[in-house]
Design an enzyme around this catalytic site. Structure first.
Site, PDB file in Angstrom:
ATOM      1  CG  ASN A 211     -18.216 -35.582  -4.573  1.00 27.01           C
ATOM      2  OD1 ASN A 211     -18.526 -36.109  -3.507  1.00 27.01           O
ATOM      3  ND2 ASN A 211     -18.907 -34.565  -5.082  1.00 27.01           N
ATOM      4  N   PRO A 306     -24.777 -23.640 -10.077  1.00 19.72           N
ATOM      5  CG  PRO A 306     -26.974 -23.816  -9.336  1.00 19.72           C
ATOM      6  CD  PRO A 306     -26.035 -24.336 -10.375  1.00 19.72           C
TER       7      PRO A 306
END
Ligand code: PMT
Length: 401
Positions: A211, A306
């Site tokens: 990102n 996670p």
């Protein structure tokens, strides 16, 4: 009474036309009852005379490393230990370069190397010299080592050029020195861990999913905590930023690596701040070889990563005070408060990242939420926003004790 009263200040003067402004700066220091010792480089003595500086400072002026008389009065190591702060007015390009590489080839450079006192530099040079990449690299290196700067300003220069390189005015340098002494070191003993930047999730040996996070927000928070004396660990994804002074940095690439380092650090620290833009998903099966462009469409199967901050906030023992960020493009406040509850956080900083805002930019605005309160931080430089975030986290952390 001023904050500089009875403070022991070495004013270092290096060779440059702005050296004459040091006289006014010393006058301001004396007016506030600071004790002043002046140290000149040989080049500076061509611009201002030791006699003038002695009269203004009220003390003998030192300018030679190899002067037996001066060494007898106060040796260079003694001077370095005597100072509460050293201010270099002006700091020439040559002096900055010598400081960067740790040279001790004149009295002033030797004192700077031998002191534990903070050093404030007021650079002054021709705008082209200031713009040179080597000068900029020197400034960054010195800043990373904890040296403070005031200026330079932009304006007309003695050589007739216009641009950055003009030394700050004596009053500005004086105000910066006051700030340096006023800066609170009230977080000594506090330990903080911050995640910052993006994660990269491999697709094959040459491609990844990531990102636009630059790490600027997280690094600014690390710096703000460190400046107030906290012990800071910064777990960073791949970014192109220098590590703030006195910060312990751990570099990671993927969310799984960040998860591992974060959980290890979380139990060793009092505060955990998740500012990283962690990839929510990774590729289920990373290809061992570069994927060839053989078909018009390919399908990547992704699996959930996670949730680092939720795992930290649900720790059964040694759980740190846990602060998250929420990057949202709509329903900002509602989604942020939902994350505060769901992830079991103590505080969340809601970030409106719609329309290309925030990611990679130098400015940010935030809405901070905790269980029974909230505050809006208006648009400002990330460094200033970080100082406010740090203040609010520290306030809430102390209240939680
Ligand atoms: O780096 P910059 O260019 O300066 O930009 C700053 C920023 C926009 C990255 C930063 O201000 C910010 O908002 N960071 C959080 C980005 C994010 O991932 O938000 P989120 O709403 O998806 O995640 C919520 C929280 O969970 C965050 O604290 C995040 O770190 C954490 N998280 C998310 C997923 C995951 N697998 N593990 C996590 O710990």
């Amino acid at each position: 009474m001023t904050i500089l009263q009875h403070k022991r200040i070495i004013v270092g003067i290096t060779g440059g036309i702005a050296a004459y402004k040091a006289i006014e700066f010393i006058r301001l220091l004396r007016k506030s009852h600071a004790e002043v010792r002046v140290v000149l480089t040989p080049a500076a003595a061509e611009f201002v005379t030791p006699l003038t500086l002695q009269a203004i400072s009220g003390n003998a002026v030192s300018h030679s490393l190899l002067d037996p008389q001066a060494e007898l009065a106060m040796g260079h190591i003694e001077l370095a230990k005597w100072a509460d702060a050293i201010v270099i007015v002006p700091a020439s390009a040559d002096f900055l370069a010598r400081l960067t590489v740790g040279m001790a080839n004149d009295l002033l450079a030797t004192i700077c190397l031998a002191t534990a006192a903070p050093i404030l530099l007021a650079p002054a040079m021709n705008q082209q010299m200031f713009a040179q990449s080597i000068t900029q690299q020197n400034l960054t290196a010195l800043s990373n080592r904890g040296y403070r700067f005031v200026g330079p300003n932009s304006g007309e220069q003695a050589c007739g050029d216009m641009g950055f390189g003009r030394m700050s005015e004596p009053k500005e340098i004086y105000a910066s020195l006051e700030d340096l002494f006023a800066q609170k070191q009230d977080m000594k003993g506090l330990s903080v861990v911050i995640t910052a930047g993006p994660t990269q999730e491999a697709i094959d040996p040459v491609r990844y999913i990531s990102n636009h996070s630059s790490g600027k927000m997280g690094f600014a928070i690390a710096q703000a905590f460190s400046e107030r004396g906290a012990n800071v660990t910064l777990i960073s994804g791949p970014v192109n930023l220098a590590t703030p002074a006195n910060v312990h940095r751990i570099d990671v690439t993927s969310a799984q690596e960040m998860h591992q380092q974060a959980l290890k650090s979380a139990v060793e620290n009092q505060i955990f701040i998740g500012c990283a833009a962690v990839a929510d998903y990774r590729v289920t099966q990373v290809a061992e070889q570069k994927i060839k462009k053989s078909s018009d469409e390919i399908t990547l199967t992704l699996i959930k990563n996670p949730d680092i901050i939720a795992d930290v906030a649900h720790l059964q023992s040694k759980r740190p005070f846990t602060v998250g960020f929420a990057a949202e493009t709509q329903n900002i406040e509602q989604y942020a408060q939902d994350k505060l509850q769901r992830k079991n956080l103590d505080m969340i900083c809601a970030n409106d990242v719609s329309s290309g805002k925030v990611f990679g930019k130098d400015q940010n605005s935030l809405h901070l939420f905790w269980r029974n309160g909230n505050i809006i931080l208006e648009l400002d430089d990330k460094k200033n926003i970080a100082k406010q975030v740090v203040k609010h986290i520290f306030d809430r952390f102390r209240q939680s004790k």
